[in-house]
Design a protein around this motif. Structure first.
Motif, PDB file in Angstrom:
ATOM      1  N   ILE A  49     -13.413   2.405   1.247  1.00  0.00           N
ATOM      2  CA  ILE A  49     -13.161   3.798   0.866  1.00  0.00           C
ATOM      3  C   ILE A  49     -11.708   4.158   1.152  1.00  0.00           C
ATOM      4  CG2 ILE A  49     -13.711   6.212   1.391  1.00  0.00           C
ATOM      5  CD1 ILE A  49     -16.591   5.230   2.038  1.00  0.00           C
ATOM      6  N   LEU A  50     -11.224   3.785   2.322  1.00  0.00           N
ATOM      7  CA  LEU A  50      -9.830   4.067   2.674  1.00  0.00           C
ATOM      8  C   LEU A  50      -8.870   3.418   1.677  1.00  0.00           C
ATOM      9  CD1 LEU A  50      -9.961   3.598   6.553  1.00  0.00           C
ATOM     10  CD2 LEU A  50      -9.682   5.750   5.313  1.00  0.00           C
ATOM     11  N   GLU A  51      -9.150   2.173   1.318  1.00  0.00           N
ATOM     12  CA  GLU A  51      -8.267   1.452   0.397  1.00  0.00           C
ATOM     13  C   GLU A  51      -8.243   2.090  -0.987  1.00  0.00           C
ATOM     14  OE1 GLU A  51      -9.578  -2.609   0.549  1.00  0.00           O
ATOM     15  OE2 GLU A  51      -8.591  -2.961   2.474  1.00  0.00           O
ATOM     16  N   LYS A  52      -9.385   2.501  -1.487  1.00  0.00           N
ATOM     17  CA  LYS A  52      -9.416   3.031  -2.854  1.00  0.00           C
ATOM     18  C   LYS A  52      -8.937   4.482  -2.942  1.00  0.00           C
ATOM     19  CE  LYS A  52     -14.101   4.870  -3.432  1.00  0.00           C
ATOM     20  NZ  LYS A  52     -15.310   4.816  -4.229  1.00  0.00           N
ATOM     21  N   ALA A  53      -9.065   5.235  -1.855  1.00  0.00           N
ATOM     22  CA  ALA A  53      -8.754   6.657  -1.933  1.00  0.00           C
ATOM     23  C   ALA A  53      -7.538   7.098  -1.115  1.00  0.00           C
ATOM     24  CB  ALA A  53      -9.968   7.467  -1.489  1.00  0.00           C
ATOM     25  N   CYS A  54      -7.107   6.286  -0.160  1.00  0.00           N
ATOM     26  CA  CYS A  54      -6.079   6.750   0.776  1.00  0.00           C
ATOM     27  C   CYS A  54      -4.821   5.880   0.827  1.00  0.00           C
ATOM     28  CB  CYS A  54      -6.660   6.832   2.184  1.00  0.00           C
ATOM     29  SG  CYS A  54      -8.195   7.763   2.321  1.00  0.00           S
ATOM     30  N   TYR A  55      -5.003   4.588   0.692  1.00  0.00           N
ATOM     31  CA  TYR A  55      -3.929   3.652   0.999  1.00  0.00           C
ATOM     32  C   TYR A  55      -2.688   3.750   0.120  1.00  0.00           C
ATOM     33  CZ  TYR A  55      -5.747   0.884   4.846  1.00  0.00           C
ATOM     34  OH  TYR A  55      -6.153   0.465   6.083  1.00  0.00           O
ATOM     35  N   ASP A  56      -2.818   4.173  -1.123  1.00  0.00           N
ATOM     36  CA  ASP A  56      -1.621   4.241  -1.973  1.00  0.00           C
ATOM     37  C   ASP A  56      -0.592   5.215  -1.430  1.00  0.00           C
ATOM     38  OD1 ASP A  56      -2.193   2.244  -3.754  1.00  0.00           O
ATOM     39  OD2 ASP A  56      -2.930   3.573  -5.327  1.00  0.00           O
ATOM     40  N   CYS A  57      -1.023   6.277  -0.767  1.00  0.00           N
ATOM     41  CA  CYS A  57      -0.088   7.262  -0.225  1.00  0.00           C
ATOM     42  C   CYS A  57       0.015   7.232   1.298  1.00  0.00           C
ATOM     43  CB  CYS A  57      -0.486   8.669  -0.658  1.00  0.00           C
ATOM     44  SG  CYS A  57      -0.396   8.930  -2.432  1.00  0.00           S
ATOM     45  N   HIS A  58      -0.996   6.700   1.954  1.00  0.00           N
ATOM     46  CA  HIS A  58      -1.041   6.773   3.412  1.00  0.00           C
ATOM     47  C   HIS A  58      -1.018   5.403   4.079  1.00  0.00           C
ATOM     48  CE1 HIS A  58      -1.648  11.104   3.444  1.00  0.00           C
ATOM     49  NE2 HIS A  58      -2.536  10.950   2.470  1.00  0.00           N
ATOM     50  N   SER A  59      -0.295   4.473   3.500  1.00  0.00           N
ATOM     51  CA  SER A  59      -0.128   3.164   4.130  1.00  0.00           C
ATOM     52  C   SER A  59       1.115   2.497   3.549  1.00  0.00           C
ATOM     53  CB  SER A  59      -1.350   2.271   3.888  1.00  0.00           C
ATOM     54  OG  SER A  59      -1.304   1.704   2.597  1.00  0.00           O
ATOM     55  N   ASN A  60       1.436   1.342   4.095  1.00  0.00           N
ATOM     56  CA  ASN A  60       2.535   0.540   3.549  1.00  0.00           C
ATOM     57  C   ASN A  60       1.998  -0.487   2.564  1.00  0.00           C
ATOM     58  OD1 ASN A  60       4.291   1.964   5.179  1.00  0.00           O
ATOM     59  ND2 ASN A  60       4.236   0.465   6.817  1.00  0.00           N
ATOM     60  N   GLU A  61       0.834  -0.205   1.993  1.00  0.00           N
ATOM     61  CA  GLU A  61       0.196  -1.112   1.040  1.00  0.00           C
ATOM     62  C   GLU A  61       0.045  -0.447  -0.337  1.00  0.00           C
ATOM     63  OE1 GLU A  61      -3.252  -3.237   2.648  1.00  0.00           O
ATOM     64  OE2 GLU A  61      -2.676  -2.479   4.629  1.00  0.00           O
ATOM     65  N   THR A  62       0.998   0.369  -0.687  1.00  0.00           N
ATOM     66  CA  THR A  62       0.965   1.085  -1.959  1.00  0.00           C
ATOM     67  C   THR A  62       0.968   0.119  -3.136  1.00  0.00           C
ATOM     68  OG1 THR A  62       2.197   2.897  -0.949  1.00  0.00           O
ATOM     69  CG2 THR A  62       2.170   2.808  -3.363  1.00  0.00           C
ATOM     70  N   VAL A  63       0.107   0.394  -4.094  1.00  0.00           N
ATOM     71  CA  VAL A  63       0.095  -0.344  -5.360  1.00  0.00           C
ATOM     72  C   VAL A  63       0.613   0.634  -6.410  1.00  0.00           C
ATOM     73  CG1 VAL A  63      -1.314  -1.532  -7.071  1.00  0.00           C
ATOM     74  CG2 VAL A  63      -1.870  -1.739  -4.635  1.00  0.00           C
ATOM     75  N   TYR A  64       1.806   0.361  -6.907  1.00  0.00           N
ATOM     76  CA  TYR A  64       2.431   1.262  -7.873  1.00  0.00           C
ATOM     77  C   TYR A  64       1.921   0.982  -9.281  1.00  0.00           C
ATOM     78  CZ  TYR A  64       5.846   2.607  -4.321  1.00  0.00           C
ATOM     79  OH  TYR A  64       6.445   3.093  -3.195  1.00  0.00           O
ATOM     80  N   PRO A  65       1.444   2.020  -9.965  1.00  0.00           N
ATOM     81  CA  PRO A  65       1.037   1.835 -11.365  1.00  0.00           C
ATOM     82  C   PRO A  65       2.274   1.691 -12.256  1.00  0.00           C
ATOM     83  CG  PRO A  65       0.824   4.137 -10.727  1.00  0.00           C
ATOM     84  CD  PRO A  65       1.222   3.382  -9.493  1.00  0.00           C
ATOM     85  N   LYS A  66       2.086   1.234 -13.466  1.00  0.00           N
ATOM     86  CA  LYS A  66       3.219   1.008 -14.369  1.00  0.00           C
ATOM     87  C   LYS A  66       4.033   2.272 -14.615  1.00  0.00           C
ATOM     88  CE  LYS A  66       1.228  -2.967 -16.619  1.00  0.00           C
ATOM     89  NZ  LYS A  66       0.616  -3.549 -17.787  1.00  0.00           N
ATOM     90  N   TYR A  67       3.364   3.403 -14.735  1.00  0.00           N
ATOM     91  CA  TYR A  67       4.088   4.638 -15.022  1.00  0.00           C
ATOM     92  C   TYR A  67       4.953   5.102 -13.851  1.00  0.00           C
ATOM     93  CZ  TYR A  67       0.063   6.792 -12.671  1.00  0.00           C
ATOM     94  OH  TYR A  67      -0.919   7.119 -11.780  1.00  0.00           O
ATOM     95  N   ALA A  68       4.784   4.499 -12.677  1.00  0.00           N
ATOM     96  CA  ALA A  68       5.584   4.858 -11.510  1.00  0.00           C
ATOM     97  C   ALA A  68       6.986   4.252 -11.574  1.00  0.00           C
ATOM     98  CB  ALA A  68       4.890   4.416 -10.236  1.00  0.00           C
ATOM     99  N   TYR A  69       7.289   3.553 -12.646  1.00  0.00           N
ATOM    100  CA  TYR A  69       8.607   2.944 -12.822  1.00  0.00           C
ATOM    101  C   TYR A  69       9.436   3.679 -13.871  1.00  0.00           C
ATOM    102  CZ  TYR A  69       6.834  -0.781  -9.930  1.00  0.00           C
ATOM    103  OH  TYR A  69       6.316  -1.487  -8.865  1.00  0.00           O
TER     104      TYR A  69
END
Length: 152
Positions: A49-69
């Protein structure tokens, strides 16, 4: 019509040029001894749950989507990520003092309870992060259990 074409032309030029303004997407290395899920030996279901809902903004494990470039969208996304990490960074949990940890747990439980987290704008782009009521209860209970134990 001539003025409209000039506006479109210069807008496209500006849009192309701003793509060269860099955004720092550097991810810091993760020290597992400081990582929230390792420190608390978090159960897999809560970790997911943490990984799918929190980690992109609240960790150093962000997975950037294509539009984030693509600027200026990338600027807004990075701003939200930086702000999220300032409030709570699961990857650096071990670095925080007890009072800050307590405060972050209380705020996390409250934010999940009142549906302000995950951020609605994030959910619109990541529907998998839209937590069910059961997932919210599980996450809140987990945070509150840690608070009650006093071992944060």
């Amino acid at each position: 019509m001539k003025t409209f074409k000039k506006i479109v032309y210069w807008s496209l030029i500006i849009l192309a040029l701003i793509q060269f303004i860099p955004v720092d997407r550097t991810l810091k290395p993760i020290n597992q001894k400081e990582n929230f899920v390792v420190v608390f030996n978090t159960p897999k279901n809560v970790e997911q749950i943490l990984e799918k809902a929190c980690y992109d903004c609240h960790s150093n494990e962000t997975v950037y989507p294509k539009y984030a470039y693509v600027a200026p969208i990338s600027w807004s996304i990075q701003h939200h990520i930086n702000e999220g990490r300032e409030h709570l960074n699961f990857s650096e949990w071990g670095k925080f003092n007890q009072d800050l940890k307590k405060n972050m747990l209380e705020n996390s439980a409250r934010s999940v309870k009142d549906y302000s987290m995950p951020f609605p704008g994030y959910i619109s782009q990541h529907p998998e992060a839209n937590l069910t009521k059961a997932e919210r209860v599980l996450l809140v209970d987990y945070f509150e259990g840690i608070l009650k134990s006093g071992k944060y």
